[in-house]
Design an enzyme around this catalytic site. Sequence first.
Site, mmCIF file in Angstrom:
data_model
loop_
_atom_site.group_PDB
_atom_site.id
_atom_site.type_symbol
_atom_site.label_atom_id
_atom_site.label_comp_id
_atom_site.label_asym_id
_atom_site.label_seq_id
_atom_site.Cartn_x
_atom_site.Cartn_y
_atom_site.Cartn_z
ATOM 1 N N TRP A 78 0.830 -1.200 0.000
ATOM 2 C CA TRP A 78 0.000 0.000 0.000
ATOM 3 C C TRP A 78 0.870 1.259 0.000
ATOM 4 O O TRP A 78 0.618 2.201 -0.753
ATOM 5 C CB TRP A 78 -0.919 -0.049 1.235
ATOM 6 C CG TRP A 78 -1.630 1.213 1.548
ATOM 7 C CD1 TRP A 78 -2.749 1.702 0.932
ATOM 8 C CD2 TRP A 78 -1.286 2.172 2.550
ATOM 9 N NE1 TRP A 78 -3.111 2.901 1.502
ATOM 10 C CE2 TRP A 78 -2.236 3.212 2.495
ATOM 11 C CE3 TRP A 78 -0.271 2.256 3.499
ATOM 12 C CZ2 TRP A 78 -2.192 4.317 3.345
ATOM 13 C CZ3 TRP A 78 -0.235 3.354 4.343
ATOM 14 C CH2 TRP A 78 -1.186 4.363 4.262
ATOM 15 N N GLU A 90 -4.219 6.250 -4.788
ATOM 16 C CA GLU A 90 -4.473 7.415 -3.946
ATOM 17 C C GLU A 90 -3.747 8.686 -4.381
ATOM 18 O O GLU A 90 -3.564 9.601 -3.579
ATOM 19 C CB GLU A 90 -4.156 7.098 -2.473
ATOM 20 C CG GLU A 90 -4.952 5.921 -1.937
ATOM 21 C CD GLU A 90 -4.785 5.706 -0.457
ATOM 22 O OE1 GLU A 90 -4.839 6.689 0.300
ATOM 23 O OE2 GLU A 90 -4.612 4.550 -0.053
ATOM 24 N N TYR A 131 6.697 3.819 17.797
ATOM 25 C CA TYR A 131 7.607 2.701 18.016
ATOM 26 C C TYR A 131 6.919 1.777 19.008
ATOM 27 O O TYR A 131 6.574 2.225 20.101
ATOM 28 C CB TYR A 131 8.965 3.135 18.567
ATOM 29 C CG TYR A 131 9.935 1.974 18.526
ATOM 30 C CD1 TYR A 131 10.567 1.646 17.338
ATOM 31 C CD2 TYR A 131 10.156 1.181 19.642
ATOM 32 C CE1 TYR A 131 11.414 0.549 17.280
ATOM 33 C CE2 TYR A 131 11.004 0.093 19.580
ATOM 34 C CZ TYR A 131 11.630 -0.219 18.399
ATOM 35 O OH TYR A 131 12.456 -1.301 18.333
ATOM 36 N N TYR A 164 3.645 -0.578 10.427
ATOM 37 C CA TYR A 164 4.280 -1.120 9.225
ATOM 38 C C TYR A 164 5.679 -0.519 9.137
ATOM 39 O O TYR A 164 5.919 0.607 9.573
ATOM 40 C CB TYR A 164 3.462 -0.866 7.951
ATOM 41 C CG TYR A 164 3.020 0.560 7.739
ATOM 42 C CD1 TYR A 164 3.783 1.448 6.981
ATOM 43 C CD2 TYR A 164 1.830 1.029 8.292
ATOM 44 C CE1 TYR A 164 3.378 2.753 6.784
ATOM 45 C CE2 TYR A 164 1.413 2.336 8.100
ATOM 46 C CZ TYR A 164 2.187 3.187 7.349
ATOM 47 O OH TYR A 164 1.784 4.481 7.156
ATOM 48 N N LEU A 166 9.367 4.062 7.112
ATOM 49 C CA LEU A 166 9.291 5.257 7.956
ATOM 50 C C LEU A 166 8.142 6.161 7.521
ATOM 51 O O LEU A 166 8.017 6.504 6.340
ATOM 52 C CB LEU A 166 10.601 6.051 7.934
ATOM 53 C CG LEU A 166 10.616 7.175 8.980
ATOM 54 C CD1 LEU A 166 10.757 6.601 10.385
ATOM 55 C CD2 LEU A 166 11.719 8.161 8.700
ATOM 56 N N HIS A 167 7.308 6.498 8.485
ATOM 57 C CA HIS A 167 6.188 7.406 8.264
ATOM 58 C C HIS A 167 5.980 8.233 9.523
ATOM 59 O O HIS A 167 6.339 7.819 10.616
ATOM 60 C CB HIS A 167 4.918 6.635 7.877
ATOM 61 C CG HIS A 167 4.480 5.629 8.893
ATOM 62 N ND1 HIS A 167 5.104 4.410 9.076
ATOM 63 C CD2 HIS A 167 3.471 5.660 9.789
ATOM 64 C CE1 HIS A 167 4.497 3.735 10.035
ATOM 65 N NE2 HIS A 167 3.499 4.476 10.494
ATOM 66 N N VAL A 168 5.427 9.416 9.322
ATOM 67 C CA VAL A 168 5.219 10.361 10.420
ATOM 68 C C VAL A 168 3.737 10.723 10.463
ATOM 69 O O VAL A 168 3.119 10.999 9.432
ATOM 70 C CB VAL A 168 6.078 11.633 10.224
ATOM 71 C CG1 VAL A 168 5.807 12.653 11.320
ATOM 72 C CG2 VAL A 168 7.564 11.271 10.176
ATOM 73 N N HIS A 169 3.177 10.723 11.663
ATOM 74 C CA HIS A 169 1.770 11.043 11.880
ATOM 75 C C HIS A 169 1.612 12.528 12.184
ATOM 76 O O HIS A 169 2.373 13.085 12.977
ATOM 77 C CB HIS A 169 1.222 10.240 13.068
ATOM 78 C CG HIS A 169 1.365 8.764 12.895
ATOM 79 N ND1 HIS A 169 0.302 7.965 12.536
ATOM 80 C CD2 HIS A 169 2.433 7.943 13.025
ATOM 81 C CE1 HIS A 169 0.722 6.704 12.458
ATOM 82 N NE2 HIS A 169 2.008 6.671 12.745
#
Length: 164
Positions: free
Chosen positions: A2, A12, A96, A100, A103-106
């Site tokens: 995804w 998307e 952490y 998944y 690396l991703h940032v919210h």
Amino acid sequence: QWVYNILEKKAEADRIVHENPDPSNGFVLVPDLKWNQNQLDDLYLIALVHRHDIKSLRDLTAEHLPLLRNVLQEGKEAIGKRFGVPGSQLRIYLHYQPSYYHLHVHFTALGYDAPGSSVERAHLLADVIDNLAMDSTYYQKRALTFPLRADEPLFKKFQEAGKV
């Protein structure tokens, strides 16, 4: 898959709020699937980095500071422009353990109690940047606590090893 479909614009692409195409320091900012985009109270976006070699917080070193600073600054600016929410009203963090390993940032509204935004799991991006600026290998050395549900496979492994 995804994540890669979004980064390669196979899925998307119409939802992209911002993109910095730089292969080393760039990212794509998209609304999280949990957010219906009808109101700002539960604003929730995800920045997915273009680099495929950074799996989690543990992989980060001072080498990644330009990337992390781009995500922080450009993400806040893009959300301010698109949704009118100033950076001071955002909680910007990494998980952490992540759900998944890419690396991703919210980015969430400060007042929204998003799943996983509690101190046991969320690491504020500004703090991560400061920690890496002080010590390039901070996240390779630091003990990181994190919650696990009883039904998670990792919890069962800890049980089997006698660590719980």
